[in-house]
Scaffold this motif. Structure first.
Motif, PDB file in Angstrom:
ATOM      1  N   GLN A   1       0.821  -1.211   0.000  1.00 53.95           N
ATOM      2  CA  GLN A   1       0.000   0.000   0.000  1.00 53.95           C
ATOM      3  C   GLN A   1       0.856   1.263   0.000  1.00 53.95           C
ATOM      4  OE1 GLN A   1      -3.436   0.332  -0.174  1.00 53.95           O
ATOM      5  NE2 GLN A   1      -3.401  -1.860  -0.618  1.00 53.95           N
ATOM      6  N   LEU A   2       1.957   1.260   0.745  1.00 52.23           N
ATOM      7  CA  LEU A   2       2.807   2.453   0.810  1.00 52.23           C
ATOM      8  C   LEU A   2       3.471   2.723  -0.535  1.00 52.23           C
ATOM      9  CD1 LEU A   2       4.482   2.115   4.327  1.00 52.23           C
ATOM     10  CD2 LEU A   2       2.695   3.717   3.624  1.00 52.23           C
TER      11      LEU A   2
ATOM     12  N   LYS B   1       0.214   9.739  -5.363  1.00 53.84           N
ATOM     13  CA  LYS B   1       0.216  11.169  -5.069  1.00 53.84           C
ATOM     14  C   LYS B   1       0.469  11.997  -6.326  1.00 53.84           C
ATOM     15  CE  LYS B   1       1.900  14.521  -1.690  1.00 53.84           C
ATOM     16  NZ  LYS B   1       2.731  14.703  -0.480  1.00 53.84           N
ATOM     17  N   GLY B   2       1.468  11.594  -7.094  1.00 58.93           N
ATOM     18  CA  GLY B   2       1.782  12.350  -8.298  1.00 58.93           C
ATOM     19  C   GLY B   2       0.687  12.284  -9.336  1.00 58.93           C
ATOM     20  N   ILE B   3       0.123  11.089  -9.534  1.00 59.46           N
ATOM     21  CA  ILE B   3      -0.912  10.933 -10.557  1.00 59.46           C
ATOM     22  C   ILE B   3      -2.171  11.704 -10.174  1.00 59.46           C
ATOM     23  CG2 ILE B   3      -2.354   9.295 -11.811  1.00 59.46           C
ATOM     24  CD1 ILE B   3      -0.209   7.167 -11.215  1.00 59.46           C
TER      25      ILE B   3
ATOM     26  N   THR C   1      -2.548   4.551   6.663  1.00 60.48           N
ATOM     27  CA  THR C   1      -1.927   3.298   6.215  1.00 60.48           C
ATOM     28  C   THR C   1      -0.782   2.918   7.139  1.00 60.48           C
ATOM     29  OG1 THR C   1      -2.529   3.698   3.905  1.00 60.48           O
ATOM     30  CG2 THR C   1      -0.738   2.147   4.314  1.00 60.48           C
ATOM     31  N   ARG C   2       0.033   3.890   7.529  1.00 60.62           N
ATOM     32  CA  ARG C   2       1.141   3.626   8.453  1.00 60.62           C
ATOM     33  C   ARG C   2       0.621   3.190   9.821  1.00 60.62           C
ATOM     34  NH1 ARG C   2       6.040   4.721   6.536  1.00 60.62           N
ATOM     35  NH2 ARG C   2       6.241   6.138   4.744  1.00 60.62           N
ATOM     36  N   LYS C   3      -0.480   3.774  10.264  1.00 57.23           N
ATOM     37  CA  LYS C   3      -1.093   3.348  11.526  1.00 57.23           C
ATOM     38  C   LYS C   3      -1.502   1.880  11.441  1.00 57.23           C
ATOM     39  CE  LYS C   3      -3.097   7.756  13.094  1.00 57.23           C
ATOM     40  NZ  LYS C   3      -4.383   8.474  13.357  1.00 57.23           N
TER      41      LYS C   3
END
Length: 229
Positions: free
Chosen positions: A88-89, A96-98, A219-221
């Motif tokens: 996922q990361l 983000k860029g897209i 996601t990090r959580k």
């Protein structure tokens, strides 16, 4: 068509290809875990359940395979792919860029009809936040993503974001209620919808980045909770 109540309400439209209807219905079954990860997919069963022929079902499964949601194994059949948490990361980094490009272009090219609908979607996001109704968010978010892509008019960005969105929807459904903040994500989406409705390209890009930054945060959580962070 005889469809389970858990599936989205898709009206029968003679102008819409059966394969596209099948794609949306099967994806919804996968996202909601009616077809859980690892399960084998029967074309015959889906055809009977959804009231759609096997050829459109097969075409939908091919598209889902391209997006990574389904894995087709020669001589064994089709299976629902597992959800790769760590991956996922990596997707967020590309996403983000897209999405920044898509949001900016949508704001630049949105005409009166699109701007009106983006304002309506902003109200839906705000209603979801006010009522804490995740179902409203899911429906608004699905249309919002599709409308951004259509309004942006960039087939390359559209092709790149489609498989990423498919995977993030699955991740969201499973983990967002535990690790996410519905009010916050609705507010962020409403902001972008309004910026696009106002043809504010810079504002739309900034808001898009904030949505993805928040996606990375929850996601990090999630990964930390499972000892993967």
């Amino acid at each position: 068509m005889n469809r389970p109540s858990s599936l989205p309400d898709v009206s029968d439209n003679d102008d819409e290809p059966q394969s596209r209807i099948a794609y949306r219905l099967i994806e919804a079954m996968i996202v909601t875990h009616e077809l859980p990860p690892g399960s084998r997919i029967s074309e015959a069963s889906l055809s009977a359940k959804l009231g759609i022929g096997r050829t459109p079902i097969r075409e939908a499964l091919q598209r889902l395979s391209f997006e990574g949601t389904v894995k087709i194994v020669p001589r064994s059949g089709a299976f629902v792919s597992e959800i790769d948490l760590v991956d996922q990361l990596a997707m967020i980094e590309v996403r983000k860029g897209i999405e920044n490009v898509l949001a900016g272009r949508a704001a630049r090219f949105a005409g009166d009809t699109e701007r009106k609908r983006f304002r309506e979607l902003a109200l839906m996001f705000e209603k979801s936040a006010a009522t804490n109704d995740g179902h409203i968010f899911v429906e608004a978010d699905r249309e919002f993503n599709s409308l951004v892509v259509a309004t942006a008019r960039n087939k390359y960005a559209a092709q790149a974001i489609t498989p990423i969105e498919a995977q993030t929807r699955r991740f969201w459904y499973v983990h967002f209620k535990q690790f996410g903040d519905l009010q916050r994500v609705c507010t962020l989406h409403a902001f972008v919808a309004r910026r696009i409705a106002e043809n504010d390209e810079a504002g739309a890009r900034e808001g898009s980045d904030k949505i993805v930054d928040y996606a990375e945060e929850y996601t990090r959580k999630t990964l930390m909770f499972f000892g993967m962070g």
